[in-house]
Structures are given as structure tokens and as C-alpha cells.
Write a protein that holds these residues in place. Structure first.
Motif, PDB file in Angstrom:
ATOM      1  N   THR A  41      32.274   4.095 -31.277  1.00  0.00           N
ATOM      2  CA  THR A  41      31.152   4.204 -32.206  1.00  0.00           C
ATOM      3  C   THR A  41      30.085   3.170 -31.900  1.00  0.00           C
ATOM      4  N   SER A  42      30.504   1.935 -31.648  1.00  0.00           N
ATOM      5  CA  SER A  42      29.553   0.869 -31.329  1.00  0.00           C
ATOM      6  C   SER A  42      28.860   1.128 -29.994  1.00  0.00           C
ATOM      7  N   ALA A  43      29.625   1.628 -29.019  1.00  0.00           N
ATOM      8  CA  ALA A  43      29.037   1.911 -27.710  1.00  0.00           C
ATOM      9  C   ALA A  43      27.998   3.026 -27.805  1.00  0.00           C
ATOM     10  N   ILE A  44      28.311   4.076 -28.567  1.00  0.00           N
ATOM     11  CA  ILE A  44      27.349   5.165 -28.769  1.00  0.00           C
ATOM     12  C   ILE A  44      26.116   4.634 -29.487  1.00  0.00           C
ATOM     13  N   GLY A  45      26.334   3.763 -30.466  1.00  0.00           N
ATOM     14  CA  GLY A  45      25.208   3.159 -31.180  1.00  0.00           C
ATOM     15  C   GLY A  45      24.308   2.367 -30.252  1.00  0.00           C
ATOM     16  N   MET A  46      24.897   1.615 -29.313  1.00  0.00           N
ATOM     17  CA  MET A  46      24.105   0.854 -28.353  1.00  0.00           C
ATOM     18  C   MET A  46      23.293   1.785 -27.452  1.00  0.00           C
ATOM     19  N   ALA A  47      23.895   2.896 -27.014  1.00  0.00           N
ATOM     20  CA  ALA A  47      23.187   3.840 -26.145  1.00  0.00           C
ATOM     21  C   ALA A  47      21.993   4.459 -26.864  1.00  0.00           C
ATOM     22  N   ILE A  48      22.183   4.792 -28.161  1.00  0.00           N
ATOM     23  CA  ILE A  48      21.093   5.383 -28.937  1.00  0.00           C
ATOM     24  C   ILE A  48      19.970   4.374 -29.143  1.00  0.00           C
ATOM     25  N   GLN A  49      20.330   3.133 -29.466  1.00  0.00           N
ATOM     26  CA  GLN A  49      19.302   2.103 -29.659  1.00  0.00           C
ATOM     27  C   GLN A  49      18.548   1.835 -28.366  1.00  0.00           C
ATOM     28  N   GLN A  50      19.245   1.919 -27.223  1.00  0.00           N
ATOM     29  CA  GLN A  50      18.571   1.734 -25.938  1.00  0.00           C
ATOM     30  C   GLN A  50      17.534   2.840 -25.712  1.00  0.00           C
ATOM     31  N   LYS A  51      17.896   4.091 -26.056  1.00  0.00           N
ATOM     32  CA  LYS A  51      16.951   5.198 -25.910  1.00  0.00           C
ATOM     33  C   LYS A  51      15.775   5.028 -26.854  1.00  0.00           C
ATOM     34  N   ARG A  52      16.045   4.579 -28.069  1.00  0.00           N
ATOM     35  CA  ARG A  52      14.958   4.335 -29.018  1.00  0.00           C
ATOM     36  C   ARG A  52      14.027   3.236 -28.516  1.00  0.00           C
ATOM     37  N   LEU A  53      14.616   2.213 -27.924  1.00  0.00           N
ATOM     38  CA  LEU A  53      13.817   1.113 -27.394  1.00  0.00           C
ATOM     39  C   LEU A  53      12.944   1.585 -26.234  1.00  0.00           C
ATOM     40  N   ASP A  54      13.513   2.410 -25.351  1.00  0.00           N
ATOM     41  CA  ASP A  54      12.739   2.954 -24.236  1.00  0.00           C
ATOM     42  C   ASP A  54      11.571   3.795 -24.749  1.00  0.00           C
ATOM     43  N   THR A  55      11.829   4.594 -25.784  1.00  0.00           N
ATOM     44  CA  THR A  55      10.783   5.459 -26.340  1.00  0.00           C
ATOM     45  C   THR A  55       9.682   4.633 -26.998  1.00  0.00           C
ATOM     46  N   ALA A  56      10.076   3.627 -27.787  1.00  0.00           N
ATOM     47  CA  ALA A  56       9.087   2.773 -28.431  1.00  0.00           C
ATOM     48  C   ALA A  56       8.269   1.997 -27.401  1.00  0.00           C
ATOM     49  N   SER A  57       8.911   1.561 -26.317  1.00  0.00           N
ATOM     50  CA  SER A  57       8.201   0.840 -25.257  1.00  0.00           C
ATOM     51  C   SER A  57       7.177   1.743 -24.586  1.00  0.00           C
ATOM     52  N   SER A  58       7.565   3.017 -24.340  1.00  0.00           N
ATOM     53  CA  SER A  58       6.639   3.974 -23.746  1.00  0.00           C
ATOM     54  C   SER A  58       5.455   4.232 -24.663  1.00  0.00           C
ATOM     55  N   MET A 109       5.776  -2.089 -32.683  1.00  0.00           N
ATOM     56  CA  MET A 109       6.329  -3.425 -32.470  1.00  0.00           C
ATOM     57  C   MET A 109       7.395  -3.744 -33.516  1.00  0.00           C
ATOM     58  N   VAL A 110       7.147  -3.342 -34.767  1.00  0.00           N
ATOM     59  CA  VAL A 110       8.154  -3.537 -35.820  1.00  0.00           C
ATOM     60  C   VAL A 110       9.408  -2.728 -35.503  1.00  0.00           C
ATOM     61  N   ASN A 111       9.206  -1.489 -35.023  1.00  0.00           N
ATOM     62  CA  ASN A 111      10.348  -0.646 -34.650  1.00  0.00           C
ATOM     63  C   ASN A 111      11.158  -1.293 -33.528  1.00  0.00           C
ATOM     64  N   MET A 112      10.482  -1.887 -32.549  1.00  0.00           N
ATOM     65  CA  MET A 112      11.179  -2.516 -31.438  1.00  0.00           C
ATOM     66  C   MET A 112      12.029  -3.693 -31.909  1.00  0.00           C
ATOM     67  N   ILE A 113      11.512  -4.453 -32.870  1.00  0.00           N
ATOM     68  CA  ILE A 113      12.288  -5.573 -33.422  1.00  0.00           C
ATOM     69  C   ILE A 113      13.526  -5.058 -34.153  1.00  0.00           C
ATOM     70  N   THR A 114      13.332  -4.005 -34.977  1.00  0.00           N
ATOM     71  CA  THR A 114      14.455  -3.410 -35.717  1.00  0.00           C
ATOM     72  C   THR A 114      15.498  -2.847 -34.769  1.00  0.00           C
ATOM     73  N   ILE A 115      15.044  -2.163 -33.727  1.00  0.00           N
ATOM     74  CA  ILE A 115      15.961  -1.568 -32.743  1.00  0.00           C
ATOM     75  C   ILE A 115      16.741  -2.653 -32.015  1.00  0.00           C
ATOM     76  N   SER A 116      16.059  -3.736 -31.641  1.00  0.00           N
ATOM     77  CA  SER A 116      16.727  -4.826 -30.927  1.00  0.00           C
ATOM     78  C   SER A 116      17.825  -5.452 -31.776  1.00  0.00           C
ATOM     79  N   ARG A 117      17.563  -5.612 -33.058  1.00  0.00           N
ATOM     80  CA  ARG A 117      18.577  -6.182 -33.965  1.00  0.00           C
ATOM     81  C   ARG A 117      19.771  -5.240 -34.113  1.00  0.00           C
ATOM     82  N   ALA A 118      19.505  -3.937 -34.201  1.00  0.00           N
ATOM     83  CA  ALA A 118      20.599  -2.964 -34.304  1.00  0.00           C
ATOM     84  C   ALA A 118      21.435  -2.964 -33.033  1.00  0.00           C
ATOM     85  N   TYR A 119      20.774  -3.083 -31.892  1.00  0.00           N
ATOM     86  CA  TYR A 119      21.491  -3.134 -30.611  1.00  0.00           C
ATOM     87  C   TYR A 119      22.391  -4.368 -30.557  1.00  0.00           C
TER      88      TYR A 119
END
Length: 260
Positions: free
Chosen positions: A7-24, A226-236
Motif C-alpha cells: 500500500t505504501s509503495a503504491i502510494g509513493m508511485a502515485i505521488q511520484q506521478k502527481r509530482l511529475d504532472t504538477a512539475s510539467s 506550487m502548493v500541490n507540489m509541497i503537499t505531494i512531497s509531504r505525502a511521498y
């Protein structure tokens, strides 16, 4: 315990995708006519857990009676949705800057390395004149007329009407081809701020207006991203710590069993 690791590993993968999308999104905040992406998640399908090893040790080949029940592994990515809401219209007064007010896209020609032409669509109205005299995007893709051919310009004052009519030196040259779609979900990003349409896409008559001397900004809110990226980083980081904690617990359990 292993389920927690998954569950944690899947959560990390999803947050990584969210981070990539927010960065783009953030990287394209100043790209004319760009549309932001949003990661859409859904509940991960339940996985049936079985007591496999217990029944193997007892010499029973079937595991049907060893079912423990459904096991959820959290969420998974359903799709990446493109937000087609309009960006802000900014006045530039440059004659080759065009913006679409309302729904719709400019139709342009993309030519591949083999010389094959494909119709594509864009909201980017930063136009110029190509070396051969055709109206084109800054990336060199020819803007198509309603007849499906490039628009070649002559010398003189360049004007575009709200219906896309191109007038040079007071003479009608062509009309820019513009189109919208019954469902914007039928569009696929191609790159260079272009979109392709799937075969099932239904084109609709253009009902918007063309504004000369204007450009449409992207619909990306830089502060929100930028706020989303901070939230995503904390979740990761939280998921990463959970994996470490569960790994430590498993290691301790193994050591205790070994001593017993």
C-alpha cells in the motif's frame, strides 16, 4: 504487514506521478494556450488473499478453501485528465497574435520526416510567416484554411476577422480553419502544444471568435501548483517513512523468531 508495504509503495508511485504532472504544469505556466493536467485516482480493485503456504505444507494442491477474503491496496491512477478551461486573454496588439474566445482550435498541418501530413489542433495563436510565405505557428506548422491548404500571404497589412477571415492589403486571402469537438476527451496531446483527435472524434462547427492582437495564457495557476507540489512531497515522504517503519517491524519480528 506485507500488505502495508504494498500500500505504501503504491502510494509513493502515485505521488511520484502527481509530482511529475504538477512539475510539467508549472514548467508550462507561461506557454501560450497550454492546458493543465490533473491526475485522477480510483480505488484499487480488491485482491483476494489466500493461505497458499499453509495448504502447500499440508499437501493440498487446491487453495479454493484457503481464501482469507478481499484485500485493498489503496488507490491507483485511473487517468490523467486534461483541464480544457480557458486561460486569460491578454492584449498584445501584435498582428500575428491570435486568440480564440470560446471553445475551438486552430487546425494546423504536421508533416513527419517521411513527408506525410497530418491535421492537428492547437490553441496557441502565436503565429508567424514561414520562409515560403505561409502562415504558421512558431514551431513551423502551417495554419490550414477552410479548404484544407496552407495560407500563403502577400505583402500588405495583415488583418484577421472574428470569423477567421484573413485579409491582406484589403483583399480576402482565405479563412482560417477552426473547429471544436463534441467531446474534448477525444483529443490526445502530441507535443509542441498540439493535439490529435481519435478516429471516433465528432467535429462541431466553430462557434467562438478570433481576437487579433491577443494571446491566451495557459490555465495553470502557478501558486496552486506550487502548493500541490509541497503537499505531494509531504505525502511521498509519509509513505516512505511508513515503509521504513514496517521494514523495521518485520526485521524485529524475524530476529525474535530466530531467537525463539
Amino acid at each position: 504487514m506485507v500488505r502495508g508495504l504494498y500500500t505504501s509503495a503504491i502510494g509513493m508511485a502515485i505521488q511520484q506521478k502527481r509530482l511529475d504532472t504538477a512539475s510539467s504544469n508549472l514548467a508550462n505556466a507561461s506557454t501560450t494556450g497550454f492546458r493543465r493536467d490533473v491526475v485522477v485516482t480510483q480505488a484499487f480493485s480488491d485482491v483476494l488473499a489466500h493461505r497458499v503456504r499453509d495448504y502447500e505444507m499440508r499437501g493440498i494442491s487446491t487453495i479454493g478453501s484457503g481464501m482469507l477474503g478481499p484485500m485493498s491496496l489503496g488507490v491507483t491512477i485511473n487517468t490523467i485528465h486534461r483541464d480544457f478551461s480557458m486561460g486569460q486573454l491578454n492584449q498584445t496588439d501584435a498582428p500575428f497574435d491570435l486568440a480564440i474566445s470560446g471553445e475551438g482550435f486552430f487546425r494546423v498541418a504536421h508533416v513527419n520526416t517521411e513527408g506525410q501530413m497530418t491535421e492537428m489542433f492547437t490553441r496557441d495563436g502565436s503565429l508567424t510567416v514561414s520562409p515560403d510565405g505561409a502562415l504558421a505557428t512558431l514551431d513551423g506548422f502551417a495554419v490550414l484554411s477552410t479548404s484544407g491548404s496552407p495560407i500563403f500571404l502577400t505583402d500588405g497589412e495583415f488583418m484577421v476577422g472574428q470569423n477567421g477571415e484573413v485579409i491582406v492589403a484589403g483583399e480576402h486571402i482565405a479563412t482560417i480553419s477552426m473547429v471544436t469537438f463534441e467531446s474534448l476527451a477525444d483529443l490526445r496531446p502530441f507535443g509542441h502544444n498540439l493535439y490529435t483527435a481519435i478516429e471516433e472524434a465528432v467535429e462541431m462547427p466553430f462557434a467562438g471568435r478570433v481576437l487579433q492582437g491577443h494571446l491566451e495564457s495557459s490555465n495553470v495557476n502557478s501558486i496552486l501548483e506550487m502548493v500541490n507540489m509541497i503537499t505531494i512531497s509531504r505525502a511521498y515522504e509519509s509513505n516512505s517513512r511508513m515503509i521504513q517503519m514496517q521494514d523495521d517491524t518485520l526485521r524485529q519480528a524475524v530476529n525474535e523468531i530466530a531467537r525463539a
